[in-house]
Design an enzyme around this catalytic site. Structure first.
Site, PDB file in Angstrom:
ATOM      1  N   HIS A  75       0.828  -1.201   0.000  1.00  0.00           N
ATOM      2  CA  HIS A  75       0.000   0.000   0.000  1.00  0.00           C
ATOM      3  C   HIS A  75       0.866   1.255   0.000  1.00  0.00           C
ATOM      4  CE1 HIS A  75      -3.889  -2.062   1.585  1.00  0.00           C
ATOM      5  NE2 HIS A  75      -3.324  -2.717   0.583  1.00  0.00           N
ATOM      6  N   GLU A  77       0.598   3.937   1.762  1.00  0.00           N
ATOM      7  CA  GLU A  77       0.911   4.373   3.122  1.00  0.00           C
ATOM      8  C   GLU A  77       2.102   3.591   3.680  1.00  0.00           C
ATOM      9  OE1 GLU A  77      -3.665   4.353   2.638  1.00  0.00           O
ATOM     10  OE2 GLU A  77      -1.959   3.171   1.975  1.00  0.00           O
ATOM     11  N   CYS A 100      -6.819   1.710   4.692  1.00  0.00           N
ATOM     12  CA  CYS A 100      -7.467   0.472   5.124  1.00  0.00           C
ATOM     13  C   CYS A 100      -7.135   0.222   6.599  1.00  0.00           C
ATOM     14  CB  CYS A 100      -7.007  -0.699   4.259  1.00  0.00           C
ATOM     15  SG  CYS A 100      -5.305  -1.243   4.596  1.00  0.00           S
ATOM     16  N   CYS A 103      -3.406  -0.508   7.330  1.00  0.00           N
ATOM     17  CA  CYS A 103      -2.585   0.703   7.293  1.00  0.00           C
ATOM     18  C   CYS A 103      -2.873   1.585   8.502  1.00  0.00           C
ATOM     19  CB  CYS A 103      -2.818   1.466   5.993  1.00  0.00           C
ATOM     20  SG  CYS A 103      -2.048   0.662   4.558  1.00  0.00           S
TER      21      CYS A 103
END
Length: 161
Positions: A75, A77, A100, A103
Site C-alpha cells: 500500500h 501508506e 485500510c 494501514c
C-alpha cells in the site's frame, strides 16, 4: 500574482501531491498515493505497487484474496512510512484514499499525528475489530480530516488523474 489572489493552502498543496504520487501506482485495481509531511516539508512519498524487482499488477494482473483485495501490492501508506522510518513520528499523512484497517494500525504505531484523505474507502475488516469503520478505530489515536475535492486541482476534481 496579485496580492488579492489567494495561495493554495498547504493541506490542498500536499493533497495534490498525493494525487500525483498515485499516478506512479502499478496496481490495476486502484491508484493510491501518500505523502508524509513534517513542518510543511515532504519527508517521504509512496504509491501502491508490487515489491521492488517483482512484476507489477499492470503487467501480469492482480492477485486477489476472498475479499477482493489485491495481495500483490504494497500500500502507498506502507511505502511512505517505510521510507521515512522513525522520521514518521509526529508527521501528517496525506492520502488519496482513507487508509485500510491494516494501514491504520501501522499509522498508529508509526506515531503519525494526522491523516488527510480525499476519497472515502470503507474497509469492512474494521467490523472484526469492533469498529463501524476506520475512523472509529483511529479515534483517540490519530486525527483525521477529509479534504474536499473542490479545493484540489482540475485533474482531481474531474477524476482524470
Amino acid at each position: 500574482m496579485k496580492q488579492t489572489e489567494k495561495r493554495l493552502e498547504w493541506k490542498f498543496y500536499f493533497a495534490n501531491m498525493a494525487l500525483s504520487a498515485a499516478l506512479r501506482a502499478t496496481c490495476a485495481k486502484i491508484r493510491v498515493g501518500a505523502i508524509l509531511v513534517k513542518d510543511k516539508e515532504v519527508i517521504s512519498t509512496g504509491y501502491n505497487g508490487a515489491p521492488k524487482g517483482m512484476k507489477h499488477c499492470i503487467e501480469i494482473g492482480c492477485v486477489e484474496d476472498a475479499e477482493g483485495h489485491c495481495v500483490r501490492s504494497l500500500h502507498a501508506e506502507v511505502n511512505a512510512i517505510m521510507k521515512a522510518g522513525r522520521d514518521a513520528r509526529g508527521a501528517e499523512l496525506f492520502c488519496t484514499h482513507m487508509p485500510c484497517i491494516e494501514c491504520c494500525k501501522l499509522i498508529i504505531n508509526a506515531g503519525i499525528k494526522k491523516i488527510y484523505y480525499v476519497f472515502d474507502y470503507y474497509d469492512k475488516r474494521s467490523l472484526l475489530l469492533g469498529c463501524s469503520a476506520q475512523l472509529q478505530f483511529l479515534e483517540g489515536w490519530v486525527k483525521v480530516e477529509r479534504i474536499s475535492v473542490t479545493n484540489l486541482s482540475h485533474e482531481a476534481r474531474t477524476g482524470s488523474w
